[in-house]
Design a protein around this motif. Structure first.
Motif, PDB file in Angstrom:
ATOM      1  N   ILE A  90      -2.078   2.064 -10.139  1.00 56.09           N
ATOM      2  CA  ILE A  90      -2.177   2.986 -11.281  1.00 56.09           C
ATOM      3  C   ILE A  90      -1.587   4.356 -10.951  1.00 56.09           C
ATOM      4  N   GLY A  91      -1.593   4.728  -9.667  1.00 60.61           N
ATOM      5  CA  GLY A  91      -1.023   6.010  -9.255  1.00 60.61           C
ATOM      6  C   GLY A  91       0.478   5.959  -9.027  1.00 60.61           C
ATOM      7  N   GLU A  92       1.076   4.773  -9.210  1.00 66.64           N
ATOM      8  CA  GLU A  92       2.533   4.597  -9.038  1.00 66.64           C
ATOM      9  C   GLU A  92       2.959   5.078  -7.651  1.00 66.64           C
ATOM     10  N   MET A  93       2.213   4.639  -6.638  1.00 67.81           N
ATOM     11  CA  MET A  93       2.422   5.172  -5.294  1.00 67.81           C
ATOM     12  C   MET A  93       3.625   4.581  -4.564  1.00 67.81           C
ATOM     13  N   PHE A  94       4.364   3.696  -5.219  1.00 64.63           N
ATOM     14  CA  PHE A  94       5.552   3.137  -4.584  1.00 64.63           C
ATOM     15  C   PHE A  94       6.819   3.849  -5.073  1.00 64.63           C
ATOM     16  N   GLY A  95       6.643   5.010  -5.691  1.00 61.45           N
ATOM     17  CA  GLY A  95       7.787   5.803  -6.145  1.00 61.45           C
ATOM     18  C   GLY A  95       8.603   5.047  -7.174  1.00 61.45           C
ATOM     19  N   LEU A 111      -5.592   1.745  -6.784  1.00 61.19           N
ATOM     20  CA  LEU A 111      -5.112   3.128  -6.828  1.00 61.19           C
ATOM     21  C   LEU A 111      -3.599   3.192  -6.569  1.00 61.19           C
ATOM     22  N   SER A 119       7.914   1.425  -7.950  1.00 59.76           N
ATOM     23  CA  SER A 119       6.724   1.010  -8.696  1.00 59.76           C
ATOM     24  C   SER A 119       7.088   0.173  -9.928  1.00 59.76           C
TER      25      SER A 119
END
Lengths: 20, 192
Positions: free
Chosen positions: B113-118, B110, B121
């Motif tokens: 795929i959610g590009e949670m590292f800003g 998650l 990413s």
């Protein structure tokens, strides 16, 4: 902008029936 | 309110197209012949259609891996987009296979795929889970081990997303160091 999704948003789609 | 048909059929697009790979260890074959591309996806809905359809990682046989990489990057050090990079590595104790492994792996997917590292990413290449009798491993791979600011940001966010406590530390290893190690100890480049 970047397509970002948070964990809760993504989890809402689990086990969702596939649309045809 | 009724939505137009086209809008109902629209899926949520991901920033990147991703490829899921499966590795099954067969010593009679070359390493690369044991690595198979399962499928690619580029929407939230298609991710879940795949994830809900395949075996959880904890049910795989020892020696198997799942890898999720951006489309166009192969899950191996040799790929041009991996070779200068490295990985944040989570090693799990044997007993954690049943309690933590699947949760950690799902949260890892998650994050990707959610590009949670800003903005960082873009540094992400993919993630790998290794099922091993000695202890399972999960790693996220980034493309440039020398990019300290990005690597440490990713490590901090990743650790937080997995819900690891302050007392637990995770280490980052450059693939170049892992590939040339002469014993079982690989140099840890960064720690968070």
């Amino acid at each position: 902008g970047k397509k970002q999704y948070d964990r809760e948003f993504l989890l809402d789609f689990q086990f969702m029936p596939a649309c045809i | 309110q009724e939505l137009p048909l086209g809008e109902i059929l629209d899926k949520y697009p991901l920033q990147n197209r991703w490829a899921l790979w499966f590795f099954k260890n067969d010593k009679n074959r070359m390493w690369q012949a044991n690595l198979r591309l399962v499928t690619r996806f580029s929407t939230v809905e298609d991710f879940w259609a795949l994830y809900d359809h395949i075996k959880p990682a904890s049910k795989l046989s020892c020696g198997c891996d799942y890898s999720l990489f951006k489309d166009g990057i192969e899950p191996m050090w040799e790929d041009t987009q991996n070779k200068r990079g490295g990985r944040w590595l989570i090693t799990l104790a044997k007993q954690q296979r049943h309690s933590k492994l699947d949760c950690f792996w799902l949260d890892t997917l998650l994050c990707l795929i959610g590009e949670m590292f800003g903005d960082y990413s873009d540094e992400l290449c993919g993630a790998v889970i290794n099922i091993r009798s000695k202890g399972d491993k999960i790693a996220i791979w980034t493309r440039e081990a020398e990019n300290q600011e990005a690597v440490t940001h990713i490590g901090r966010v990743y650790k937080e997303r997995l819900g690891l406590s302050q007392e637990v530390t995770i280490g980052y290893q450059a693939h170049a160091d892992t590939a040339t190690k002469s014993n079982s100890l690989t140099k840890t480049k960064f720690v968070v």
